[in-house]
Design an enzyme around this catalytic site. Sequence first.
Site, PDB file in Angstrom:
ATOM      1  N   ALA A 140       0.819  -1.214   0.000  1.00 35.71           N
ATOM      2  CA  ALA A 140       0.000   0.000   0.000  1.00 35.71           C
ATOM      3  C   ALA A 140       0.853   1.264   0.000  1.00 35.71           C
ATOM      4  CB  ALA A 140      -0.935  -0.016   1.203  1.00 35.71           C
TER       5      ALA A 140
ATOM      6  N   ARG B 175      11.990  -9.175  -5.103  1.00 35.75           N
ATOM      7  CA  ARG B 175      12.714 -10.437  -5.065  1.00 35.75           C
ATOM      8  C   ARG B 175      12.448 -11.233  -6.348  1.00 35.75           C
ATOM      9  NH1 ARG B 175      10.663 -12.919   0.433  1.00 35.75           N
ATOM     10  NH2 ARG B 175       8.772 -11.891  -0.341  1.00 35.75           N
TER      11      ARG B 175
ATOM     12  N   ASP C 234       7.474  -4.067   8.176  1.00 35.80           N
ATOM     13  CA  ASP C 234       8.492  -3.964   9.222  1.00 35.80           C
ATOM     14  C   ASP C 234       9.240  -5.272   9.442  1.00 35.80           C
ATOM     15  OD1 ASP C 234       7.835  -1.329   9.673  1.00 35.80           O
ATOM     16  OD2 ASP C 234       6.526  -1.739  11.381  1.00 35.80           O
ATOM     17  N   LYS C 235       8.516  -6.376   9.470  1.00 30.60           N
ATOM     18  CA  LYS C 235       9.152  -7.652   9.803  1.00 30.60           C
ATOM     19  C   LYS C 235      10.151  -8.091   8.734  1.00 30.60           C
ATOM     20  CE  LYS C 235       5.229  -9.754   9.949  1.00 30.60           C
ATOM     21  NZ  LYS C 235       4.145 -10.742  10.132  1.00 30.60           N
ATOM     22  N   GLN C 236      10.075  -7.498   7.538  1.00 25.86           N
ATOM     23  CA  GLN C 236      11.006  -7.843   6.468  1.00 25.86           C
ATOM     24  C   GLN C 236      12.211  -6.909   6.396  1.00 25.86           C
ATOM     25  OE1 GLN C 236       8.911  -8.143   2.723  1.00 25.86           O
ATOM     26  NE2 GLN C 236       7.247  -9.350   3.605  1.00 25.86           N
TER      27      GLN C 236
ATOM     28  N   HIS D  89       9.139   4.275   8.111  1.00 26.57           N
ATOM     29  CA  HIS D  89       8.936   3.967   9.526  1.00 26.57           C
ATOM     30  C   HIS D  89      10.275   3.509  10.074  1.00 26.57           C
ATOM     31  CE1 HIS D  89       7.103   2.915  13.241  1.00 26.57           C
ATOM     32  NE2 HIS D  89       7.041   1.610  13.042  1.00 26.57           N
TER      33      HIS D  89
ATOM     34  N   GLU E 116      -4.758  11.597  12.444  1.00 27.60           N
ATOM     35  CA  GLU E 116      -4.802  10.364  11.654  1.00 27.60           C
ATOM     36  C   GLU E 116      -6.046   9.523  11.927  1.00 27.60           C
ATOM     37  OE1 GLU E 116      -1.592   6.997  10.152  1.00 27.60           O
ATOM     38  OE2 GLU E 116      -1.001   8.479  11.638  1.00 27.60           O
TER      39      GLU E 116
ATOM     40  N   SER F  66      -0.201  -1.481   8.804  1.00 27.21           N
ATOM     41  CA  SER F  66       0.942  -2.397   8.813  1.00 27.21           C
ATOM     42  C   SER F  66       0.694  -3.556   9.772  1.00 27.21           C
ATOM     43  CB  SER F  66       2.203  -1.653   9.251  1.00 27.21           C
ATOM     44  OG  SER F  66       2.105  -1.274  10.620  1.00 27.21           O
TER      45      SER F  66
END
Length: 492
Positions: free
Chosen positions: A47, A68, A108-110, A132, A393, A414
């Site tokens: 997004a 990738r 984030d986790k990537q 972020h 927001e 997210s």
Amino acid sequence: MANYFNTLSLRQQLDQLGRCRFMARDEFADGCQFLKGKKVVIVGCGAQGLNQGLNMRDSGLDVSYALRQAAIDEQRDSYKRASSNGFTVGTYQQLIPEADVVYNLTPDKQHASVVEAVMPLMKKGATLGYSHGFNIVEEGQQIRSDITVIMCAPKSPGSEVREEYKRGFGVPTLIAVHPENDPEGKGWDQAKALASATGGDRAGVLESSFVAEVKSDLMGEQTILCGMQQVAAVLAFEKMVDDGIDPGYAGALIQYGLEAITEALKIGGVTNMMDRLSNPAKVKAFELSEQLTDLLRPLFEKHQDDIISGEFSRTMMEDWANGDANLLKWREETGETAFENAPAYEGEISEQEFFDHGILLVAMIKCGVEVAFDVMVEAGILPESAYYESLHETPLISNTIARKRLYEMNVVISDTAEYGNYLFANAAIPILREKFMPTIDTTVIGKGLTAASNQVENKRLVEINEAIRSHGVESVGKTLRGYMTDMKAIVV
């Protein structure tokens, strides 16, 4: 990697938390010129990745997408999004070596694995961008010393970044430069150019820090932006149906009511939102908000404390390592709630009816905005940052609920925000079910006040109006909204 924030001294922590300056419009007179002719390669096409990229291209930047090899070979959604919009798409090896700016817009986790993969491919003196700062602040990612590290963080879901840009506006944006990585002193010029290219300079830009962005962003999304709205939806629907209100009407009152109510919030703050109520309803909403504050403030404080200490990040990253077991379980449970499965409503609800029949929703939004703002400021985050992460927001998240209820909200935000949302909601709902909801009836959610209750004492009304208008979020909000004179109403 060690949590970067926790390696700082107390003075350094307070300094970084307190970084916040509203930038003047003339500081963006050059627009995105600093990046014209440069190659910007976005990693990831979700997004934020797609919508920021579309804005940047429309602003005249050279934008392509690095994905990738497997995503390209299997033509996954990220590949389809980028290619169907006419962007050049290539592998890391094909695009990263020539990039002047590598903009990491993956989940984030990537981040850690992505940065480790792209950093060896980046040319000397290139720039790594984020939207972020979790990877830098919470994971403590170490970046090669010749690389500049910047942030451009629009304060909205990616879909709204695009929609506001197409309206000729933008969304407020935080920019930052990592103090450990600005070897050529070009970071701020590049961050400003990114903010301009994505439309942020039209709505207002805060000169911030990676630390301030992360600690305020996590708090806002966990509490008022997502958590409190999920709590409101689940509990208000349960109450209405239990008290005999048509499930279709109850679902629509919440789904579209949160959007209408928070649009008033966006345009004129808590004051305007509360002024949309009749005087007796305003008094009732104020009193309910005070009760909610007494019950939930300790939970807000715990979330902020855990964010500051790094405890939240530690437990969430444990869940990452465990295959997102908690996240996926909580997501499934949310999908099974009665609100999510409410039937469609065929009737019409007027804008004013959302306020008149949704007094409880107004009270919950008021409580969430004010308490989140106060707790952030108490933690050392400056009021301007706290405003954008609480009040401003909120309507942007409500818009997602209006589309497809909580499912849409949790898809758009997210995974980090979604995890924090569930953490807050799962703690708040039992508290309110036991100690608050038994006192609620359909006069404040579903039907509205009766004529017999249509009385108010002048002195009490004056006191309430003064309390609303004098709150810190209203003071800073009035100033910041003054910069957003081109704001367009979302609800037409």
